[in-house]
Design an enzyme around this catalytic site. Structure first.
Site, PDB file in Angstrom:
ATOM      1  N   ASP A 161      46.524  33.815  28.857  1.00 21.07           N
ATOM      2  CA  ASP A 161      45.247  34.495  28.580  1.00 21.07           C
ATOM      3  C   ASP A 161      44.874  34.279  27.114  1.00 21.07           C
ATOM      4  O   ASP A 161      45.601  34.708  26.226  1.00 21.07           O
ATOM      5  CB  ASP A 161      45.421  35.990  28.889  1.00 21.07           C
ATOM      6  CG  ASP A 161      44.189  36.793  28.502  1.00 21.07           C
ATOM      7  OD1 ASP A 161      43.100  36.202  28.401  1.00 21.07           O
ATOM      8  OD2 ASP A 161      44.339  38.011  28.301  1.00 21.07           O
ATOM      9  N   ASP A 182      41.723  39.624  27.787  1.00 17.40           N
ATOM     10  CA  ASP A 182      41.211  40.510  28.853  1.00 17.40           C
ATOM     11  C   ASP A 182      42.275  40.764  29.933  1.00 17.40           C
ATOM     12  O   ASP A 182      41.996  41.405  30.945  1.00 17.40           O
ATOM     13  CB  ASP A 182      39.917  39.957  29.472  1.00 17.40           C
ATOM     14  CG  ASP A 182      40.141  38.668  30.248  1.00 17.40           C
ATOM     15  OD1 ASP A 182      41.276  38.133  30.231  1.00 17.40           O
ATOM     16  OD2 ASP A 182      39.169  38.180  30.875  1.00 17.40           O
ATOM     17  N   ASP A 220      43.171  32.170  31.604  1.00 16.20           N
ATOM     18  CA  ASP A 220      41.897  31.447  31.597  1.00 16.20           C
ATOM     19  C   ASP A 220      42.101  29.979  31.228  1.00 16.20           C
ATOM     20  O   ASP A 220      43.217  29.564  30.883  1.00 16.20           O
ATOM     21  CB  ASP A 220      40.897  32.126  30.649  1.00 16.20           C
ATOM     22  CG  ASP A 220      41.526  32.457  29.305  1.00 16.20           C
ATOM     23  OD1 ASP A 220      42.238  31.580  28.776  1.00 16.20           O
ATOM     24  OD2 ASP A 220      41.340  33.592  28.808  1.00 16.20           O
ATOM     25  N   ASP A 250      41.718  22.784  43.496  1.00 21.18           N
ATOM     26  CA  ASP A 250      41.955  23.398  44.798  1.00 21.18           C
ATOM     27  C   ASP A 250      40.634  23.333  45.557  1.00 21.18           C
ATOM     28  O   ASP A 250      39.580  23.716  45.039  1.00 21.18           O
ATOM     29  CB  ASP A 250      42.386  24.859  44.605  1.00 21.18           C
ATOM     30  CG  ASP A 250      43.423  25.285  45.625  1.00 21.18           C
ATOM     31  OD1 ASP A 250      43.173  25.088  46.823  1.00 21.18           O
ATOM     32  OD2 ASP A 250      44.466  25.831  45.224  1.00 21.18           O
ATOM     33  N   ASP A 278      43.033  23.624  50.762  1.00 20.40           N
ATOM     34  CA  ASP A 278      43.447  24.906  51.322  1.00 20.40           C
ATOM     35  C   ASP A 278      43.296  24.911  52.850  1.00 20.40           C
ATOM     36  O   ASP A 278      42.232  24.543  53.367  1.00 20.40           O
ATOM     37  CB  ASP A 278      42.527  25.970  50.707  1.00 20.40           C
ATOM     38  CG  ASP A 278      43.026  27.379  50.904  1.00 20.40           C
ATOM     39  OD1 ASP A 278      44.068  27.716  50.338  1.00 20.40           O
ATOM     40  OD2 ASP A 278      42.350  28.145  51.619  1.00 20.40           O
ATOM     41  N   GLU A 292      47.069  21.541  52.679  1.00 22.05           N
ATOM     42  CA  GLU A 292      47.911  22.668  53.094  1.00 22.05           C
ATOM     43  C   GLU A 292      47.737  22.823  54.604  1.00 22.05           C
ATOM     44  O   GLU A 292      46.613  23.043  55.075  1.00 22.05           O
ATOM     45  CB  GLU A 292      47.501  23.949  52.371  1.00 22.05           C
ATOM     46  CG  GLU A 292      48.461  25.097  52.659  1.00 22.05           C
ATOM     47  CD  GLU A 292      47.836  26.479  52.502  1.00 22.05           C
ATOM     48  OE1 GLU A 292      48.571  27.446  52.331  1.00 22.05           O
ATOM     49  OE2 GLU A 292      46.589  26.600  52.585  1.00 22.05           O
ATOM     50  N   HIS A 352      51.957  29.962  45.018  1.00 19.62           N
ATOM     51  CA  HIS A 352      51.425  31.305  44.755  1.00 19.62           C
ATOM     52  C   HIS A 352      51.474  32.207  45.989  1.00 19.62           C
ATOM     53  O   HIS A 352      51.081  33.361  45.909  1.00 19.62           O
ATOM     54  CB  HIS A 352      49.985  31.179  44.257  1.00 19.62           C
ATOM     55  CG  HIS A 352      49.089  30.553  45.298  1.00 19.62           C
ATOM     56  ND1 HIS A 352      49.212  29.233  45.693  1.00 19.62           N
ATOM     57  CD2 HIS A 352      48.098  31.078  46.042  1.00 19.62           C
ATOM     58  CE1 HIS A 352      48.321  28.983  46.635  1.00 19.62           C
ATOM     59  NE2 HIS A 352      47.633  30.079  46.876  1.00 19.62           N
ATOM     60  N   ASP A 353      51.915  31.661  47.132  1.00 16.29           N
ATOM     61  CA  ASP A 353      51.989  32.460  48.363  1.00 16.29           C
ATOM     62  C   ASP A 353      53.424  32.804  48.756  1.00 16.29           C
ATOM     63  O   ASP A 353      53.633  33.531  49.732  1.00 16.29           O
ATOM     64  CB  ASP A 353      51.361  31.688  49.535  1.00 16.29           C
ATOM     65  CG  ASP A 353      49.877  31.451  49.361  1.00 16.29           C
ATOM     66  OD1 ASP A 353      49.213  32.275  48.707  1.00 16.29           O
ATOM     67  OD2 ASP A 353      49.388  30.420  49.876  1.00 16.29           O
TER      68      ASP A 353
END
Ligand code: GLC
Length: 577
Positions: A28, A32, A36, A105, A213, A273, A345-346
């Site tokens: 970051d 915030d 990013d 992605d 995806d 995927e 990330h899953d």
């Protein structure tokens, strides 16, 4: 980059290692609490030092963030939370300057319900974009909104019906994921043309390919039949057989290839995927002669510790994991190509899941699992933090979780009468939030991820497990991953070699050879917390004299049995014959 490995330019990805960034949780720059693009740009030297070839960015497009960016409301811009298109161009330039490539992605099975296409589509039954999504009336003889009136009995991936009623028009729309992720209707050629145009726009901007995806869900059985159900236990049926690898999937992917990738002279990477994809399907998707995808992410090896659904867990049996991996290696040996991954990330963190994340064994377990994966034939993917041996998070309360899948599952399971403590136990083990805690850069406040309040709590073990400490320690997971990546770039047997599984009945050892021309590599790893003796390896005497290319433990002591492997010890030997 790969000349000495004798790869045709269009197959550059066969010697590449891909690093996945989950932008929200990486770095970051503005305080915030959310990662990013400038944060990523600021860390490119870290990735170059690790040696990776390709960066895959999880979605950074404008999005209501219902599913952390997998719900896109504008395909051709950057969400302000992540930055601007100018920030993106700067990132891309920095990636290319360092000799790396960038994958976007591509989330085109569905859009956000706030995408202008869907806003128009829902505005009336007559709207020209109505048919861009799957709209259906209630079940015959039933009234819209009544329980069971949904057009099919399909369960959404994020709990509850896969259909949402739009009261204004009295029709339902299909959403295989959240109700804010309506499925696009790929049967409509205008939808396909719009997607291809968007993809060309990104390629023209300079990106090097796409991670697609749930791409094997874009062709549905147009009859939309009910799914198999278990009356009494659940009102829902399983719609997946009617949406996975559907009747037109290969036609669409071949069309995409012609209309997008084939129009450029550059060589891209297209990785799909593909949940529920079999080896046989993968051969079709990745056969270069068919012009579809370069490789797919299959799921079988991350389901061997599940019983039916992801929430029903069972202990890992090494032989089952090994058998699945072997089947994919053998199945794609002559046609197609494998992608290799433990994490994304899953998925929960692999060292906690298939390894041992306690202080005694964590580093060796993470490096042993990394060695096994990276020495297979295929393209390895590293998920951010995996190169540090990051672990699952110590979540306590339901309020600690952020992921829509976890939060919805908890509510649905508790409403269905399950014990809340047991449901929380499941979430702690398999929630996607385990992968999404912020990247652990250093041992300081919020792990150096942000100066603000992180959107998801930092794992307190960042005081010991962090990039700064790992880079300074030659025995760290980081240095081992760096060596694994280096091996892929220098040793052609890692890229091209065939794959032969050994010790197929062993309960602790994962062993195989890779042979290319005169070179043979032996990979042998003890995936357990007890010593294991590998004296049944064929040709063991010759291997005992062979060159030890790489290992995650001090060299074996001559006074001991050379092929006794300590807990989580992994070695790679090389012989030239
Ligand atoms: C894929 C993504 C996952 C997302 C889902 C819906 O499985 O990896 O994060 O929730 O698709 O887009």
């Amino acid at each position: 980059m790969t000349d000495h490995l004798e790869l045709p330019a269009r197959e550059w990805w066969k010697s590449a290692v891909v690093y996945q960034i989950y932008p929200r949780s990486f770095a970051d720059s503005d305080g915030d609490g959310i990662g990013d693009l400038p944060g990523i740009t600021g860390r490119l030297d870290y990735l170059a030092a690790l040696g990776v070839d390709v960066i895959w960015l999880s979605p950074v497009y404008p999005s209501p963030q219902d599913d952390n960016g997998y719900d896109i409301s504008d395909y051709q811009d950057i969400d302000p939370v992540f930055g601007t298109l100018a920030d993106f161009d700067e990132l891309l330039e920095g990636v290319h300057r360092r000799g790396m490539k960038l994958l976007m992605d591509l989330v085109v099975n569905h859009t956000s319900d706030e995408h202008p296409w869907f806003v128009e589509s829902r505005s009336s039954r007559e709207n020209p974009r109505r048919d861009w999504y799957w709209w259906r009336p209630p079940r015959p003889g039933m009234t819209a909104g009544d329980p069971g009136a949904e057009p099919t009995n399909w369960l959404s991936a994020f709990s509850g019906s896969a259909w949402e009623l739009d009261r204004d028009s009295g029709e339902y729309y299909l959403h295989l994921f959240s109700r804010k992720q309506p499925d696009l209707n790929w049967e409509n050629p205008e939808v396909r043309a719009a997607v291809y145009a968007m993809m060309r726009w990104w390629l023209d901007r300079g990106v090097d390919g796409f991670r697609m995806d749930v791409i094997n869900m874009i062709s549905k059985d147009p009859a939309l039949p009910d799914g198999h159900s278990h009356p009494g236990s659940s009102p829902w049926g399983d719609g997946l057989p009617h949406v996975l690898n559907g009747p037109n999937i290969h036609t669409y992917l071949q069309e995409m290839h012609r209309e997008v990738f084939a129009l450029h002279s550059r060589a891209f990477l297209a990785v799909g995927e593909t949940p529920g994809c079999t080896v046989e399907e993968a051969r079709l998707y990745t056969d270069p002669a068919r012009g579809e995808l370069d490789m797919v992410f299959q799921f079988e090896h991350v389901q061997v510790d599940q019983d039916g659904t992801k929430w029903q867990r069972r202990p890992l049996v090494l032989g089952e994991l090994r058998a699945v991996m072997n089947r994919w290696q053998v199945g794609l040996a002559d046609v197609g190509w494998n992608s290799l991954y433990w994490n994304n990330h899953d998925q929960p963190r692999v060292v906690s899941r298939y390894g041992d994340d306690g202080p005694e064994h964590r580093v060796r377990a993470a490096t042993a699992l990394g060695t096994v994966l990276h020495l297979h034939r295929g393209t390895p993917y590293i998920y951010q933090g995996e190169e540090l041996g990051m672990t699952n998070a110590p979540f306590v309360h339901i309020e600690d979780f952020r992921d829509i899948e976890s939060v919805n599952h908890y509510a649905a399971a508790v409403a269905a009468g399950q014990d809340p403590h047991a449901v929380l136990e499941d979430l702690r083990a398999v929630s996607r939030d385990n992968a999404r805690t912020p990247m652990q850069w250093d041992g300081g406040l919020h792990a150096g991820f942000t100066t603000g309040t992180p959107w998801l709590a930092v794992n307190p073990n960042h005081r010991e497990i962090n990039a700064e400490a790992a880079q300074a320690d030659p025995g760290s997971v980081w240095h081992h991953y760096r060596a694994l990546i280096g091996l892929r770039h220098t040793e052609s047997a890692v890229v091209h070699g065939d794959f032969t599984l050994l010790l197929t009945e062993h309960e602790q050892l994962y062993a195989f050879t890779r042979r290319h021309r005169h070179t043979v590599l032996l990979v042998i790893a003890n995936l357990s917390s007890r010593t294991a003796v590998a004296d049944q390896v064929p040709d063991v005497a010759a291997w005992e004299r062979a060159e030890l290319l790489l290992s995650n433990a001090p060299a074996p002591d001559a006074a001991h049995h050379r092929f006794a492997l300590r807990p989580w010890e992994a070695r790679v030997y090389r012989r030239v014959q």
